[in-house]
Design a protein around this motif. Structure first.
Motif, PDB file in Angstrom:
ATOM      1  N   PHE A 198       1.340  19.710  -8.949  1.00 20.42           N
ATOM      2  CA  PHE A 198       2.779  18.934  -8.759  1.00 20.42           C
ATOM      3  C   PHE A 198       3.934  20.157  -9.302  1.00 20.42           C
ATOM      4  CE2 PHE A 198       1.224  18.188 -12.962  1.00 20.42           C
ATOM      5  CZ  PHE A 198       2.198  18.515 -13.715  1.00 20.42           C
ATOM      6  N   VAL A 199       5.333  20.040  -8.817  1.00 20.80           N
ATOM      7  CA  VAL A 199       6.039  20.669  -9.294  1.00 20.80           C
ATOM      8  C   VAL A 199       6.873  20.028 -10.424  1.00 20.80           C
ATOM      9  CG1 VAL A 199       8.393  21.816  -8.318  1.00 20.80           C
ATOM     10  CG2 VAL A 199       6.578  21.389  -7.032  1.00 20.80           C
ATOM     11  N   VAL A 200       6.850  20.850 -11.639  1.00 19.08           N
ATOM     12  CA  VAL A 200       7.542  20.391 -12.783  1.00 19.08           C
ATOM     13  C   VAL A 200       8.957  19.897 -12.673  1.00 19.08           C
ATOM     14  CG1 VAL A 200       8.253  21.213 -14.894  1.00 19.08           C
ATOM     15  CG2 VAL A 200       6.081  22.010 -14.134  1.00 19.08           C
ATOM     16  N   HIS A 206      12.623  13.121 -11.533  1.00 19.21           N
ATOM     17  CA  HIS A 206      12.223  11.592 -11.306  1.00 19.21           C
ATOM     18  C   HIS A 206      12.075  10.741 -12.476  1.00 19.21           C
ATOM     19  CE1 HIS A 206       9.301   8.433 -10.938  1.00 19.21           C
ATOM     20  NE2 HIS A 206       9.520   8.302  -9.445  1.00 19.21           N
ATOM     21  N   GLU A 207      12.232  11.491 -13.698  1.00 17.03           N
ATOM     22  CA  GLU A 207      12.388  10.694 -15.233  1.00 17.03           C
ATOM     23  C   GLU A 207      13.418  10.548 -15.530  1.00 17.03           C
ATOM     24  OE1 GLU A 207       9.647   9.062 -16.414  1.00 17.03           O
ATOM     25  OE2 GLU A 207       8.175   9.686 -14.795  1.00 17.03           O
ATOM     26  N   LEU A 208      14.470  11.212 -15.095  1.00 23.30           N
ATOM     27  CA  LEU A 208      15.806  11.151 -15.589  1.00 23.30           C
ATOM     28  C   LEU A 208      16.666  10.020 -15.379  1.00 23.30           C
ATOM     29  CD1 LEU A 208      17.498  14.747 -14.457  1.00 23.30           C
ATOM     30  CD2 LEU A 208      16.607  14.112 -16.527  1.00 23.30           C
ATOM     31  N   PRO A 209      16.443   9.120 -14.440  1.00 28.89           N
ATOM     32  CA  PRO A 209      17.212   7.907 -14.401  1.00 28.89           C
ATOM     33  C   PRO A 209      16.768   6.919 -15.635  1.00 28.89           C
ATOM     34  CG  PRO A 209      16.750   8.452 -12.111  1.00 28.89           C
ATOM     35  CD  PRO A 209      15.908   9.614 -13.238  1.00 28.89           C
ATOM     36  N   ASP A 210      15.465   6.950 -15.957  1.00 30.53           N
ATOM     37  CA  ASP A 210      14.930   6.012 -17.038  1.00 30.53           C
ATOM     38  C   ASP A 210      15.257   6.685 -18.387  1.00 30.53           C
ATOM     39  OD1 ASP A 210      13.532   4.384 -15.504  1.00 30.53           O
ATOM     40  OD2 ASP A 210      11.604   5.578 -15.659  1.00 30.53           O
ATOM     41  N   LEU A 222      22.990  14.067 -21.490  1.00 31.63           N
ATOM     42  CA  LEU A 222      21.959  14.747 -21.072  1.00 31.63           C
ATOM     43  C   LEU A 222      22.088  15.600 -19.834  1.00 31.63           C
ATOM     44  CD1 LEU A 222      18.444  14.771 -21.043  1.00 31.63           C
ATOM     45  CD2 LEU A 222      18.617  12.988 -19.385  1.00 31.63           C
ATOM     46  N   GLU A 223      21.577  16.825 -20.136  1.00 26.37           N
ATOM     47  CA  GLU A 223      21.778  17.868 -19.050  1.00 26.37           C
ATOM     48  C   GLU A 223      20.742  18.849 -18.681  1.00 26.37           C
ATOM     49  OE1 GLU A 223      24.525  20.888 -20.656  1.00 26.37           O
ATOM     50  OE2 GLU A 223      26.206  19.359 -20.989  1.00 26.37           O
ATOM     51  N   LEU A 224      20.262  18.906 -17.379  1.00 25.89           N
ATOM     52  CA  LEU A 224      19.078  19.532 -16.902  1.00 25.89           C
ATOM     53  C   LEU A 224      19.386  20.645 -16.391  1.00 25.89           C
ATOM     54  CD1 LEU A 224      16.103  19.559 -15.761  1.00 25.89           C
ATOM     55  CD2 LEU A 224      16.723  18.555 -13.924  1.00 25.89           C
ATOM     56  N   ARG A 237       1.666  12.378 -14.588  1.00 27.83           N
ATOM     57  CA  ARG A 237       1.711  11.295 -15.519  1.00 27.83           C
ATOM     58  C   ARG A 237       1.939  11.751 -17.232  1.00 27.83           C
ATOM     59  NH1 ARG A 237       5.551   8.044 -16.210  1.00 27.83           N
ATOM     60  NH2 ARG A 237       5.140   6.174 -17.457  1.00 27.83           N
ATOM     61  N   VAL A 238       0.822  12.748 -17.245  1.00 30.57           N
ATOM     62  CA  VAL A 238       0.782  13.146 -18.663  1.00 30.57           C
ATOM     63  C   VAL A 238       2.024  14.059 -18.862  1.00 30.57           C
ATOM     64  CG1 VAL A 238      -0.322  14.697 -20.031  1.00 30.57           C
ATOM     65  CG2 VAL A 238      -1.605  13.023 -18.470  1.00 30.57           C
ATOM     66  N   PHE A 239       2.407  14.840 -17.998  1.00 32.40           N
ATOM     67  CA  PHE A 239       3.297  15.680 -18.197  1.00 32.40           C
ATOM     68  C   PHE A 239       4.756  15.084 -18.479  1.00 32.40           C
ATOM     69  CE2 PHE A 239       7.062  18.229 -16.464  1.00 32.40           C
ATOM     70  CZ  PHE A 239       7.262  19.117 -17.058  1.00 32.40           C
ATOM     71  N   SER A 240       4.965  13.974 -17.577  1.00 30.66           N
ATOM     72  CA  SER A 240       6.235  13.159 -17.744  1.00 30.66           C
ATOM     73  C   SER A 240       6.387  12.433 -19.242  1.00 30.66           C
ATOM     74  CB  SER A 240       6.367  12.113 -16.629  1.00 30.66           C
ATOM     75  OG  SER A 240       5.277  11.233 -16.804  1.00 30.66           O
ATOM     76  N   VAL A 241       5.145  11.971 -19.453  1.00 25.92           N
ATOM     77  CA  VAL A 241       5.173  11.220 -20.918  1.00 25.92           C
ATOM     78  C   VAL A 241       5.446  12.346 -22.050  1.00 25.92           C
ATOM     79  CG1 VAL A 241       3.535  10.300 -22.647  1.00 25.92           C
ATOM     80  CG2 VAL A 241       3.593   9.508 -19.885  1.00 25.92           C
ATOM     81  N   LEU A 242       4.994  13.634 -21.782  1.00 25.70           N
ATOM     82  CA  LEU A 242       4.949  14.511 -22.906  1.00 25.70           C
ATOM     83  C   LEU A 242       6.627  15.095 -22.825  1.00 25.70           C
ATOM     84  CD1 LEU A 242       4.339  16.806 -24.790  1.00 25.70           C
ATOM     85  CD2 LEU A 242       3.820  18.295 -23.060  1.00 25.70           C
ATOM     86  N   CYS A 243       7.027  15.086 -21.660  1.00 24.52           N
ATOM     87  CA  CYS A 243       8.655  15.419 -21.666  1.00 24.52           C
ATOM     88  C   CYS A 243       9.459  14.298 -22.402  1.00 24.52           C
ATOM     89  CB  CYS A 243       9.033  15.868 -20.408  1.00 24.52           C
ATOM     90  SG  CYS A 243       8.434  17.233 -19.902  1.00 24.52           S
ATOM     91  N   TRP A 244       8.936  12.802 -21.807  1.00 29.39           N
ATOM     92  CA  TRP A 244       9.751  11.858 -22.529  1.00 29.39           C
ATOM     93  C   TRP A 244       9.814  11.610 -24.043  1.00 29.39           C
ATOM     94  CZ3 TRP A 244      11.966   7.481 -19.911  1.00 29.39           C
ATOM     95  CH2 TRP A 244      12.323   6.524 -20.824  1.00 29.39           C
TER      96      TRP A 244
END
Length: 327
Positions: A198-200, A206-210, A222-224, A237-244
């Protein structure tokens, strides 16, 4: 009649039995070889017969020694072929060893059998917990989300009611992320996660709206920033949870400011830039950071934390096995 003070338990009496038996075997072998050699010296037996007898005596001694070592070899085979996810422990049962096994070997067998039983029980409880918790915790959260969405569409709610509904929705999203993180960490032996390339950058977007919904009503922007793009092989999913979790921790540092997520080659940083006019709670590291650290250790994604004098808190995640993608 013997006194109680001189009585010894069977396990104590059996200790060192293996060494004593080996000493007897090799002592008898040495005695037999010496007798055969003397027979050859005094021409009682021909040289060929002497050599044959020595070979036979050595073979018998080796077989006797191997028979004494067989319980240890059996335990070694059981350990080498052990599957932690299997509940079949027949190869570990101490009662299957010979009756006159050395007490030290029997103690080792009993300890290994008890240890294997505890691991098997732990794995079973882990599977039961992750299966039940995944259903029992997610289902109420789904109901709460649906009910909050219905209340948000109710035009009869006043401003105070709408703010309350938004807080419920925000807390529900945070609870979902927390449950997901805890379930990931609870699966020690079986991740139950799909690994893929997957592309980081895409996962973060994809997680930014939440994340923005979580920050609704708070003076935090919030800035990207994406100076680079790279891919990973693993669980998105693990990566997104870590960033969250890191973003949530950054938002806890102060009541205002800017949270910047930056994607660089093989590195993702989450930076909180505090506002000088807003009081800063130094080192306010909560449960989110503890979860992020455990995920980074579990999946071998090193996490570095840094606080600078310019009121910037930086969390940096390194991915040693990343693949660069041309912009």
């Amino acid at each position: 009649m013997a006194s109680r003070g001189t009585a010894q338990p069977a396990s104590t009496l059996g200790r060192g039995l293996f060494h004593r038996r080996l000493a007897i075997i090799f002592g008898l072998q040495l005695l037999a070889v010496m007798i055969v050699c003397l027979m050859g010296v005094y021409n009682v037996a021909p040289v060929g017969a002497v050599v044959a007898l020595i070979v036979i005596i050595s073979a018998l001694a080796w077989l006797a020694a191997w028979h004494q070592w067989s319980p240890v070899a059996r335990l070694a085979r059981a350990v080498s072929g052990w599957d932690e996810g299997s509940s079949d422990l027949n190869g570990w049962r101490p009662d299957q060893l010979p009756r006159r096994t050395d007490a030290d070997v029997m103690t080792l067998a009993n300890s290994l059998y008890g240890f294997a039983n505890r691991i098997a029980g732990y794995n079973q409880r882990e599977r039961n917990f992750t299966r039940d918790a995944s259903h029992e915790l997610r289902s109420p959260l789904t109901v709460i989300k649906m009910s909050a969405d219905m209340l948000a569409d109710d035009l009869s709610l006043g401003e105070f009611g709408q703010r309350s509904v938004q807080r419920i929705k925000r807390s529900t999203r945070e609870m979902e992320a927390l449950v997901e993180a805890l379930l990931i960490l609870a699966r020690e032996s079986d991740n139950g996660l799909t690994e893929e390339d997957f592309v980081v950058n895409d996962v973060i977007r994809h997680e930014l709206p939440d994340v923005l919904a979580m920050l609704e009503g708070r003076p935090i922007t919030l800035e990207l920033e994406e100076p680079a793009r790279f891919a990973l092989h693993g669980s998105p999913r693990v990566f997104s949870v870590l960033c969250w979790q890191l973003i949530r921790n950054a938002c806890q540092q102060a009541e205002g400011g800017t949270v910047v997520v930056t994607v660089m080659p093989g590195v993702v940083t989450v930076t909180h830039r505090g506002d000088a006019s807003v009081p800063l709670a130094a080192n306010r590291h909560g449960f989110e950071l503890a979860i992020a650290q455990r995920i980074s250790e579990r999946f071998r994604w090193p996490l570095e934390l840094q606080t600078r004098d310019d009121r910037r808190h930086i969390a940096r995640i390194r991915f040693p096995e990343s693949t660069p993608i041309p912009a």
